[in-house]
Design a protein around this motif. Structure first.
Motif, PDB file in Angstrom:
ATOM      1  N   ILE A 192      44.600   3.032  72.029  1.00  9.21           N
ATOM      2  CA  ILE A 192      45.714   2.216  72.512  1.00  9.21           C
ATOM      3  C   ILE A 192      45.192   1.402  73.696  1.00  9.21           C
ATOM      4  O   ILE A 192      44.780   1.969  74.711  1.00  9.21           O
ATOM      5  N   VAL A 193      45.202   0.077  73.531  1.00  4.43           N
ATOM      6  CA  VAL A 193      44.700  -0.825  74.568  1.00  4.43           C
ATOM      7  C   VAL A 193      45.871  -1.578  75.177  1.00  4.43           C
ATOM      8  O   VAL A 193      46.668  -2.184  74.461  1.00  4.43           O
ATOM      9  N   MET A 194      45.954  -1.529  76.508  1.00  7.37           N
ATOM     10  CA  MET A 194      46.988  -2.265  77.231  1.00  7.37           C
ATOM     11  C   MET A 194      46.348  -3.469  77.894  1.00  7.37           C
ATOM     12  O   MET A 194      45.331  -3.332  78.579  1.00  7.37           O
ATOM     13  N   THR A 195      46.931  -4.633  77.663  1.00  6.77           N
ATOM     14  CA  THR A 195      46.460  -5.839  78.335  1.00  6.77           C
ATOM     15  C   THR A 195      47.381  -6.112  79.521  1.00  6.77           C
ATOM     16  O   THR A 195      48.597  -5.958  79.407  1.00  6.77           O
TER      17      THR A 195
ATOM     18  N   ALA B  65      51.476  15.619  65.129  1.00  9.33           N
ATOM     19  CA  ALA B  65      50.705  15.359  66.346  1.00  9.33           C
ATOM     20  C   ALA B  65      49.755  14.189  66.125  1.00  9.33           C
ATOM     21  O   ALA B  65      49.308  13.926  65.010  1.00  9.33           O
ATOM     22  N   LEU B  66      49.465  13.500  67.205  1.00  7.01           N
ATOM     23  CA  LEU B  66      48.556  12.367  67.187  1.00  7.01           C
ATOM     24  C   LEU B  66      47.838  12.306  68.523  1.00  7.01           C
ATOM     25  O   LEU B  66      48.474  12.404  69.568  1.00  7.01           O
ATOM     26  N   TYR B  67      46.518  12.169  68.486  1.00 11.02           N
ATOM     27  CA  TYR B  67      45.731  11.965  69.698  1.00 11.02           C
ATOM     28  C   TYR B  67      45.645  10.469  69.989  1.00 11.02           C
ATOM     29  O   TYR B  67      45.687   9.652  69.069  1.00 11.02           O
ATOM     30  N   ALA B  68      45.460  10.135  71.266  1.00 13.35           N
ATOM     31  CA  ALA B  68      45.229   8.734  71.628  1.00 13.35           C
ATOM     32  C   ALA B  68      44.269   8.641  72.804  1.00 13.35           C
ATOM     33  O   ALA B  68      44.314   9.454  73.728  1.00 13.35           O
ATOM     34  N   GLN B  69      43.400   7.657  72.713  1.00 10.80           N
ATOM     35  CA  GLN B  69      42.551   7.281  73.836  1.00 10.80           C
ATOM     36  C   GLN B  69      43.208   6.042  74.439  1.00 10.80           C
ATOM     37  O   GLN B  69      43.575   5.114  73.704  1.00 10.80           O
TER      38      GLN B  69
END
Length: 163
Positions: free
Chosen positions: A93-96, A48-52
């Motif tokens: 995780i940043v989306m441009t 498992a992995l959390y992400a913001q």
């Protein structure tokens, strides 16, 4: 709308990597999604992995550079990513995205193209005294199925997620 697009992106990446994506409805800990990779056998544990998730139209990554900067709008979002965790680990995780919403995707008979990409960074243990901290996002950390698999492999092996 940026959040919806980013959820679709990370869900597609997770599916390609053989993982599920669980959206966290109540943002109490700065976590937006959890990725879960099934165990290889019934006697092993899943990963498992959390992400913001964060999106921005203010940054256009320059491929000739090693990173771009992302500034948090709220201190608490940074704090949630920087705190020490045992398991699961967490990544930002940043989306441009382009400025115009109508430029975010392109559709043709061969498929759906999402303009620009998501990038990930592990901030555990990073410190800052700024009210709205800025962090460096490495351009080599494109969030794709291979990256998600490698991150989960490192989590499973208790390896550092930092370079």
């Amino acid at each position: 709308m940026m959040e919806l697009l980013q959820r679709g992106y990370v869900t597609s990446v997770a599916a390609t990597a053989g993982c599920t994506t669980e959206v966290i409805q109540n943002d109490n800990w700065g976590i937006d999604v959890q990725f879960i990779r099934p165990a290889a056998s019934a006697t092993e544990a899943e990963s498992a992995l959390y992400a913001q998730l964060k999106s921005t139209t203010k940054v256009t990554p320059d491929p000739s550079k090693e990173f771009f900067s992302y500034q948090f709008t709220k201190r608490q979002y940074f704090d949630h990513m920087a705190k020490l965790r045992t398991y699961p680990k967490a990544v930002l995780i940043v989306m441009t995205l382009p400025q115009s919403q109508y430029e975010w995707t392109e559709v043709s008979h061969s498929g759906l193209l999402t303009k620009r990409a998501c990038y990930w960074v592990h901030l555990e243990g990073v410190t800052s005294t700024a009210a709205n901290p800025s962090v460096r996002i490495p351009l080599k950390n494109v969030f794709d199925a291979n990256a998600l698999t490698q991150i989960l492999d490192k989590v499973d092996g208790s390896e550092s997620l930092r370079d």
